[in-house]
Write a protein that holds these residues in place. Structure first.
Motif, PDB file in Angstrom:
ATOM      1  N   UNK A 183       0.850  -1.187   0.000  1.00 29.82           N
ATOM      2  CA  UNK A 183       0.000   0.000   0.000  1.00 29.82           C
ATOM      3  C   UNK A 183       0.889   1.243   0.000  1.00 29.82           C
ATOM      4  N   UNK A 184       0.599   2.221  -0.880  1.00 28.55           N
ATOM      5  CA  UNK A 184       1.431   3.434  -0.889  1.00 28.55           C
ATOM      6  C   UNK A 184       1.523   4.122   0.470  1.00 28.55           C
ATOM      7  N   UNK A 185       0.429   4.093   1.248  1.00 22.26           N
ATOM      8  CA  UNK A 185       0.464   4.732   2.573  1.00 22.26           C
ATOM      9  C   UNK A 185       1.484   4.054   3.479  1.00 22.26           C
ATOM     10  N   UNK A 186       1.585   2.705   3.382  1.00 22.83           N
ATOM     11  CA  UNK A 186       2.563   1.989   4.210  1.00 22.83           C
ATOM     12  C   UNK A 186       3.986   2.267   3.751  1.00 22.83           C
ATOM     13  N   UNK A 187       4.179   2.352   2.424  1.00 22.44           N
ATOM     14  CA  UNK A 187       5.516   2.673   1.912  1.00 22.44           C
ATOM     15  C   UNK A 187       5.925   4.070   2.370  1.00 22.44           C
ATOM     16  N   UNK A 205       1.738   8.376  -5.702  1.00 25.67           N
ATOM     17  CA  UNK A 205       1.932   9.083  -4.421  1.00 25.67           C
ATOM     18  C   UNK A 205       3.359   9.035  -3.903  1.00 25.67           C
ATOM     19  N   UNK A 206       4.188   8.151  -4.467  1.00 25.08           N
ATOM     20  CA  UNK A 206       5.545   7.962  -3.962  1.00 25.08           C
ATOM     21  C   UNK A 206       6.578   8.756  -4.748  1.00 25.08           C
ATOM     22  N   UNK A 207       6.118   9.488  -5.762  1.00 20.66           N
ATOM     23  CA  UNK A 207       7.056  10.235  -6.595  1.00 20.66           C
ATOM     24  C   UNK A 207       7.387  11.569  -5.942  1.00 20.66           C
TER      25      UNK A 207
END
Length: 846
Positions: free
Chosen positions: A320-324, A372-374
């Motif tokens: 999940x992006x939130x966890x990353x 979201x991680x960029x």
């Protein structure tokens, strides 16, 4: 009395660094009134220079000068001459067509002395000349002069403090902190404060100082800290290992990909935020290219490298992006983790602003997972790998790097570099059979290394005709080269939900005391990747294959039990009052143990796996949810924790401890009625669970103003903790009772309980509990109007609260400290403490 030996007349002294003060020797010199004072003050501000009449008129009558103003100035100047002649036998004021000039000569002027001392490097002595606001009480005509002098004073103080900050024997931290809080835009002082705290071993406070400034600048001015402060902050992080350096080991024997490496090099100097999307089929070498280039280019990114396996293709759910983002933010030094993907993504981009950071996002499923991680700042670069083409990223401007199989020549070179002369004669045939897939080539090389006496041409016949069509044949062939115990472990490791694992987790899966030899054999056969420090990873294709092999349900239970017991050990190391949930131990589990800092590091590394296991059905789900949602390192994120805990209530049930933890998160989210309702369902539990239920009731009742009821419940909590034998929790209850007595005005009773808490926490070595007890004693001394004792005890508690980032109690204690300083008459210290408390509360409310 100060006299001139040659004239036997007293020297005059002029002072403008505060209210105007003129003396003849030690006696005040009487002037005729405010207008004459203004004329003199203006001439002193420009001592030695001519001041025009119009400037004097503007200073004396700033709003509406009379028609006779110029004549009155002449009269006022003449009056000053008479005063000086009578007192010192000199005129001191010279008249010309341009205006008037006052030359103090042998007489003293504090402003001139201030500049003289500064020029000689005697800054402390120079600053000691200041008595208050320059030209105080002389009216608006002197506002610009007062402002200019105040700026000069601030610049001198700034220079003094920044220079003294480098002296580790000088205790300038309180002055630096007060100055930085009062003047957040004066960057060198905050940078010096961060550096001074760091050099004195107060790292947590140094990081707090940066966060406080960042939050205040963003909230009040809409700007980020400048380069001096950012560099001081990064120096702390670099020395303490908190500049992220998350890259796994570089792949061995990398060959080819010259065009792709050149394309990636071309992105280093681009000005805009950059994204490279490496795509291709499984086993084509996407991760190897990304890691090889990242290691080669890491020196271009002095602010760190972030790495995440997004698990886009494999047996487990994609990351999940939130966890990353939670992991990235923790690596970037964020201690208070917000809820929600959008909020975390915004904070992530803020933390990367102005930094040169490389972000490697491996094994992405699609663009939605990646977006979201960029990073959003020009200094950062993201490298994304995935089996799909990641078309949405390409539309948004990402640089496409689709991979093809290695050429026959590159395949042959890879085998030759790994096998040396053994590859001669058969390398082309083997390379062709492997179809240019680097993973298949690596497995063939590993197979050959394990059988050094067998010719490569003979191995080629064993591989079979289907290598390029079915890599499972290669995997099974490699697996046959290891012993049965290693093969069994390989099958079990496919059930581990994380991107990597350690030897202790592998041992618990297998139910064996030591699996290090087995892991080394699997790594030697190319079935695992060793990442150093006892950590290993499994390629997603190999994991797919491992999951086709027979598993053992009891092994997965052992893994869950391993993470539960290790998480409990980490939690207790971080907070001895934490109550571990009950769950029967399983044989064969090798749980980990920790001291405080190691427990925090374990949480940072393993939290995603712990949460994943807490979401799986099983007999330990409730206990895992409780352990996974413990937050010391991650204060906040209550909504996420509540979701995990509620999901663990299979069938609407759940034991009492789980219900208490659910109610606690409901309360922290402000859902007080829900919290009360949940607590009402807890009944008939063991004493320690009933004690936790009582503790939450204490908090809820106190918040609702029912202090007497809260105190009664706190005594019940204390009785239950004593019954269960939880010594650390007993200390916590004693401090709660002391505090509640203080709120009710029972200071003597409160002091007795706080003193008992202090004694027991010291005996048990509970430094955090000791800080709480001493803060409570300090508050009680404050209520008893004993400010010196209050300052002493509160001063002992504050460093520990800062170290543990216990912001709520830190802000509260700073408020009490400010009141104590105020009561003792130290208004400057009171103001500094109050400003720090306000900054913390503002950050918590953000």
């Amino acid at each position: 009395m100060s006299r001139d030996p040659s004239s036997n007349r007293p020297r005059l002294s002029f002072a403008v660094l505060g209210p105007l003060d003129v003396r003849a020797g030690d006696a005040p010199l009487r002037l005729s009134g405010p207008r004459q004072e203004r004329v003199l003050a203006l001439l002193l501000a420009h001592a030695g220079s001519t001041v025009g009449v119009s400037s004097i008129v503007d200073a004396v009558w700033p709003d509406d000068p009379p028609a006779t103003a110029r004549r009155q100035v002449q009269d006022l100047a003449a009056g000053l001459r008479r005063v000086f002649r009578e007192a010192a036998g000199e005129d001191l004021i010279a008249t010309s067509r341009a205006g008037y000039r006052l030359d103090p000569g042998r007489h003293g002027l504090d402003l001139a002395r201030f500049e003289e001392l500064l020029a000689g490097g005697r800054r402390r002595e120079a600053l000691g000349l200041w008595r208050g606001e320059p030209f105080a009480g002389l009216g608006p005509g002197f506002a610009h002069l007062a402002g200019a002098l105040e700026e000069r004073r601030l610049a001198a103080w700034e220079e003094c403090l920044t220079r003294e900050a480098g002296d580790r024997d000088a205790d300038v931290v309180p002055e630096l902190r007060a100055f930085a809080l009062a003047h957040p835009l004066r960057e060198p002082v905050t940078a010096a404060l961060i550096t001074a705290l760091h050099h004195r071993g107060r790292r947590a406070e140094a990081l707090d100082a940066f966060e406080e400034l960042r939050a205040r600048l963003a909230g009040e001015f809409g700007v980020d800290p400048g380069p001096l402060v950012r560099e001081a902050h990064l120096a702390v992080l670099r020395e303490e290992g908190e500049v992220p350096a998350q890259l796994p080991a570089a792949p061995r024997g990398f060959v080819g990909r010259a065009a792709e490496l050149s394309a990636l090099d071309g992105l280093l100097d681009a000005g805009e935020p950059r994204v490279a999307a490496i795509s291709g089929t499984g086993g084509i070498g996407k991760s190897a290219l990304a890691l090889h280039w990242a290691h080669r280019a890491a020196h271009h990114f002095p602010d760190g490298v972030l790495h995440a396996d997004l698990r886009g293709f494999g047996p487990d759910a994609p990351a999940e992006p939130a966890d990353v983002l939670a992991g990235f933010l923790s690596a970037l030094g964020v201690r208070s983790l917000p809820d929600g993907l959008d909020t975390r993504a915004a904070l992530y981009r803020t933390r990367l602003a102005g930094r040169r950071v490389l972000v490697v996002l491996d094994n992405a499923r699609d663009a939605a997972q990646v977006r979201p991680l960029l990073p959003g700042s020009p200094g950062a670069l993201a490298v994304v790998t995935g089996r799909e083409a990641l078309r949405d990223l390409l539309v948004a401007g990402a640089h496409a790097l689709p991979l093809e199989p290695l050429t026959p020549g590159e395949s042959a070179r890879l085998l030759t570099e790994r096998l040396g002369e053994r590859a001669a004669g058969a390398v082309d045939a083997v390379a062709a059979r492997c179809g240019g897939l680097p993973l298949a080539l690596a497995l063939v090389a590993a197979r050959a290394a394990l059988r050094p006496r067998v010719a490569l041409t003979d191995l080629l016949g064993e591989i079979g005709e289907t290598l390029t069509e079915d890599l499972a044949a290669v995997f099974s062939w490699s697996l046959r080269e290891v012993d049965d115990a290693s093969a069994r472990l390989f099958a079990l490791l496919g059930r581990h939900p994380g991107a990597e694992f350690g030897t202790a987790q592998a041992a618990s899966l297998a139910g064996l005391p030591d699996v290090r030899p087995l892991l080394r054999r699997l790594a030697g056969a190319g079935l695992l990747t060793e990442r150093g420090q006892g950590r290993y990873a499994m390629h997603d294709l190999l994991r797919d294959y491992a999951l086709t092999l027979p598993g053992e349900p009891e092994a997965e239970e052992r893994l869950a039990d391993h993470y539960l017991r290790s998480a409990c050990a980490a939690n207790v190391a971080l907070s001895p009052v934490w109550l571990a949930p009950e769950a029967p131990a399983l044989p064969g589990v090798t749980a980990e143990s920790f001291t405080g800092p190691a427990g925090r590091a374990w949480h940072l590394r393993e939290r995603a796996v712990l949460v994943a296991l807490a979401r799986r059905d099983g007999p330990r789900r409730a206990a895992l949810a409780i352990a996974a949602t413990f937050t010391v390192q991650w204060q906040g994120a209550w909504a996420e924790q509540l979701e995990i805990l509620r999901a663990a209530r299979t069938g609407g049930g759940g034991d009492g401890r789980l219900l208490v933890e659910i109610a606690r998160r409901e309360a922290f989210l402000g859902r007080f009625e829900d919290a009360h309702a949940t607590l009402d369902t807890v009944a008939g539990e063991a004493p320690d669970v009933r004690a936790e239920r009582a503790r939450l009731h204490v908090w809820l009742n106190e918040r609702g103003g029912a202090i007497t009821e809260s105190l009664r419940t706190a005594h019940e909590e204390l009785r239950l903790h004593r019954e269960s034998g939880h010594a650390a929790a007993v200390v916590r209850s004693l401090s709660s009772i002391a505090w509640l007595n203080a709120r009710l005005g029972g200071y003597a009773m409160g002091m007795a309980f706080a003193t008992a808490a202090r004694r027991e926490s010291a005996r048990l070595g509970l430094s955090s509990a000791l800080a709480v007890a001493e803060a409570t004693i300090g508050y009680l001394h404050l209520r008893l109007r004993q400010p010196r004792e209050a300052v002493r005890y509160l001063g002992r508690a504050l460093p520990r609260f800062r170290e543990l980032r216990q912001d709520v109690v830190l802000a509260e204690s700073l408020g009490h400290l400010a009141d104590a300083h105020e009561l003792s008459g130290d208004h400057a210290a009171a103001g500094a403490a109050r400003r720090e408390a306000s900054a913390i509360r503002a950050r918590l409310a953000a």
